[in-house]
Design an enzyme around this catalytic site. Structure first.
Site, mmCIF file in Angstrom:
data_model
loop_
_atom_site.group_PDB
_atom_site.id
_atom_site.type_symbol
_atom_site.label_atom_id
_atom_site.label_comp_id
_atom_site.label_asym_id
_atom_site.label_seq_id
_atom_site.Cartn_x
_atom_site.Cartn_y
_atom_site.Cartn_z
ATOM 1 N N ASP A 184 4.545 -0.632 -3.191
ATOM 2 C CA ASP A 184 5.618 0.288 -2.777
ATOM 3 C C ASP A 184 6.530 0.706 -3.921
ATOM 4 O O ASP A 184 7.297 1.648 -3.774
ATOM 5 C CB ASP A 184 6.411 -0.271 -1.591
ATOM 6 C CG ASP A 184 7.173 -1.549 -1.900
ATOM 7 O OD1 ASP A 184 6.927 -2.171 -2.955
ATOM 8 O OD2 ASP A 184 8.028 -1.933 -1.073
ATOM 9 N N HIS A 185 6.454 0.041 -5.057
ATOM 10 C CA HIS A 185 7.111 0.454 -6.303
ATOM 11 C C HIS A 185 6.787 -0.579 -7.357
ATOM 12 O O HIS A 185 6.117 -1.581 -7.086
ATOM 13 C CB HIS A 185 8.631 0.607 -6.152
ATOM 14 C CG HIS A 185 9.275 -0.488 -5.373
ATOM 15 N ND1 HIS A 185 9.334 -1.783 -5.832
ATOM 16 C CD2 HIS A 185 9.847 -0.488 -4.140
ATOM 17 C CE1 HIS A 185 9.931 -2.531 -4.933
ATOM 18 N NE2 HIS A 185 10.236 -1.786 -3.881
ATOM 19 N N CYS B 108 12.457 -0.484 -1.516
ATOM 20 C CA CYS B 108 11.418 -0.649 -0.493
ATOM 21 C C CYS B 108 11.493 0.373 0.643
ATOM 22 O O CYS B 108 10.538 1.101 0.908
ATOM 23 C CB CYS B 108 11.478 -2.059 0.076
ATOM 24 S SG CYS B 108 11.199 -3.365 -1.146
ATOM 25 N N ASP C 68 4.239 -5.540 -1.416
ATOM 26 C CA ASP C 68 5.637 -5.343 -1.806
ATOM 27 C C ASP C 68 5.865 -5.678 -3.280
ATOM 28 O O ASP C 68 5.491 -6.759 -3.742
ATOM 29 C CB ASP C 68 6.530 -6.236 -0.935
ATOM 30 C CG ASP C 68 7.862 -5.606 -0.632
ATOM 31 O OD1 ASP C 68 8.484 -5.057 -1.559
ATOM 32 O OD2 ASP C 68 8.293 -5.665 0.530
ATOM 33 N N ASP C 69 6.467 -4.750 -4.008
ATOM 34 C CA ASP C 69 6.864 -4.964 -5.416
ATOM 35 C C ASP C 69 5.677 -5.156 -6.364
ATOM 36 O O ASP C 69 5.803 -5.818 -7.394
ATOM 37 C CB ASP C 69 7.796 -6.175 -5.555
ATOM 38 C CG ASP C 69 9.202 -5.904 -5.026
ATOM 39 O OD1 ASP C 69 9.392 -4.901 -4.325
ATOM 40 O OD2 ASP C 69 10.111 -6.693 -5.314
ATOM 41 N N HIS D 243 10.043 -0.524 6.605
ATOM 42 C CA HIS D 243 10.885 -1.386 5.769
ATOM 43 C C HIS D 243 11.052 -2.781 6.329
ATOM 44 O O HIS D 243 11.030 -3.769 5.603
ATOM 45 C CB HIS D 243 12.276 -0.776 5.562
ATOM 46 C CG HIS D 243 13.171 -1.687 4.783
ATOM 47 N ND1 HIS D 243 14.273 -2.320 5.331
ATOM 48 C CD2 HIS D 243 13.086 -2.126 3.507
ATOM 49 C CE1 HIS D 243 14.840 -3.094 4.405
ATOM 50 N NE2 HIS D 243 14.140 -2.990 3.305
#
Length: 495
Positions: free
Chosen positions: A342-343, A78, A39-40, A137
């Site tokens: 995810d980004h 997300c 994540d992130d 998510h």
């Protein structure tokens, strides 16, 4: 040795290797897949050239595979990014830009001929599917609110044979997602928390360590299971809060932590293209509260950078433990490993702390693919790829046909070297805008009243996106705009 016996021996050896090769080819038809979502996670790894970060395990996996330097997500938040990943589809309506995209579009649907996700598609084609942690998510794959009791409703109702999670002392998935070492969480403390913590705990003192234990235990079970498996392992960090065991903080000297090379607002843009770092400032006890008018101090920027890197090193260690176990079990010989962020995330870049923009820092994220079956060791792939392309790429590597339409296109050829592809582009969507990334430019068009609505950045001369040059380059805009409009899937209309 007589010549006739030499020839016979040579023939037998040749047949042995041909048979072995055919057996290997047969195995290749259904390799296992270990899909790790982080994540992130922007491209803040040693393999991407970061000068300070300690990420030896992800770097090692990348050295046996390929690292994609130009991977871009569809949506810099997300849930929506994961919806694009799972479906292979770009957003085509406002719901697809929300964290609730999977819940709204998939969770209540009956099973149809079209699979709900690429995981569902693999399951239908003989794969045993296991989900651990945050793949969709929700923190644990179940649908419920941050402060609600755990439900039994799955975000992906048809994708998983097994859905596992250990919330430990935090009791629920969402509590674990925002966990602090003492068993509290952001919700229980009413946001009266810092956005970072160096916990005096071991790896299992935060939830991602428990996820690692689950993954290792499940791999040991899957080793003797007939047929291929797909295991999704979703880690929380480095998502806020930047909490990690202190030993990972101790890997770094604070004064060596780099800060953003461009912490200023870009020239010639509307502030509507940015935001006031609301998610970050939701951690009410932060040392400072940045906004577009007041950047953080250098000291605080270094502290936050330190926290982010410590969180990455913590996750890198967890991935290393899983990777080691995969090798001990001999599963590495027949398992594709994908590591996906995810980004991205602005670490003070453009004066923003967070994601949720159409700038490079929010859209460019980690993508590493390690396959034991292709000759692509230690390759940096500069081809532009999108998150929606991961679905068909995995299907091709798993020799699984797709009979339904998706937006993504397989990029397998670009990293096995059989067909270089220089014409790829990436589309991203957010803040009433569409952004097009080519090998040289980022062109963004906003559907809003605030001017300017067109932004152009030259990534050759201005990689940090410091100056919008759209007004000075009408011919470039004219040439690129038809390509950008191809990415408008009906999501936006002119005012």
């Amino acid at each position: 040795m007589p010549t006739v016996f030499k020839k016979l021996l040579y023939t037998l050896i040749t047949l042995f290797f041909l048979t072995s090769n055919l057996q290997c080819q047969g195995v290749q038809k259904q390799p296992n897949v270990l899909f790790i979502s982080v994540d992130d996670l922007r491209t803040e790894l040693g393999v991407y050239g970061h000068p300070v970060v300690k990420s030896p395990n992800m770097d090692a996996i990348a050295s046996e595979g390929s690292v994609f330097t130009n991977h871009f997500v569809q949506v810099p938040t997300c849930g929506a990014s994961r919806y694009a990943l799972l479906t292979g589809m770009r957003p085509s309506k406002p719901d697809h830009l929300k964290n609730s995209a999977i819940e709204n579009e998939i969770s209540d649907k009956e099973e149809t001929d079209v699979p709900e996700s690429f995981i569902h598609h693999l399951k239908r084609n003989g794969y045993h599917t296991v989900g651990i942690g945050k793949i969709s998510h929700s923190a644990d794959g179940l649908v419920y609110g941050y402060e609600e009791p755990v439900s039994t409703k799955k975000e992906l109702p048809h994708s998983w044979d097994e859905l596992l999670f250990n919330a430990g002392k935090w009791a629920t998935g969402w509590n674990a997602f925002f966990a602090y070492a003492n068993g509290e969480n952001r919700q229980s403390l009413k946001k009266q928390v810092k956005p970072y913590e160096a916990g005096e705990v071991n790896d299992q003192g935060y939830p991602d360590g428990l996820t690692t234990e689950l993954a290792i235990a499940k791999l040991r079970e899957l080793k003797d299971k007939e047929g291929p498996f797909f295991m999704g392992v979703g880690f929380f960090k480095p998502h806020l809060p930047f909490n990690a065991p202190k030993k990972y903080w101790d890997l770094y000297e604070r004064d060596q932590i780099p800060v953003s090379p461009y912490p200023n607002i870009p020239e010639n843009i509307s502030l509507k293209s940015l935001h006031e770092s609301g998610e970050f400032n939701g951690y009410a006890l932060g040392d400072e509260h940045p906004n577009l008018s007041e950047p953080v101090s250098i000291d605080y920027a270094k502290k936050l950078g330190h926290a982010y890197l410590a969180s990455i090193s913590y996750i890198d260690a967890q991935i290393g433990l899983i990777w080691d176990e995969l090798k001990v079990l001999g599963l590495d010989k027949n398992t594709i490993i994908v590591i996906w962020g995810d980004h991205g995330w602005h670490l003070g870049d453009q004066r923003v702390w967070g994601k949720h923009t159409l700038f490079e820092n929010a859209l460019n994220s980690t993508l590493i693919i390690r396959s034991p079956f292709e000759e692509h060791q230690n390759k940096k792939v500069e081809t532009i790829v999108e998150t929606v392309d991961i679905y068909p790429t995995i299907m091709e590597m798993c020799n699984t046909a797709i009979s339904h339409e998706i937006d993504g296109e397989s990029f397998r050829d670009s990293f096995i070297g059989s067909k270089p592809n220089t014409d790829q582009v990436a589309y991203s969507y957010y803040r009433n805008g569409i952004s097009l990334r080519t090998d040289k430019y980022r062109l963004t068009k906003y559907f809003r009243e605030e001017e300017p609505t067109i932004e152009l950045y030259d990534h050759i001369s201005d990689p940090y996106e410091t100056k919008n040059i759209a007004q000075l380059n009408p011919n470039i805009i004219k040439g690129l705009m038809p390509l950008l409009e191809k990415g408008n899937t009906g999501l936006y209309k002119e005012n």
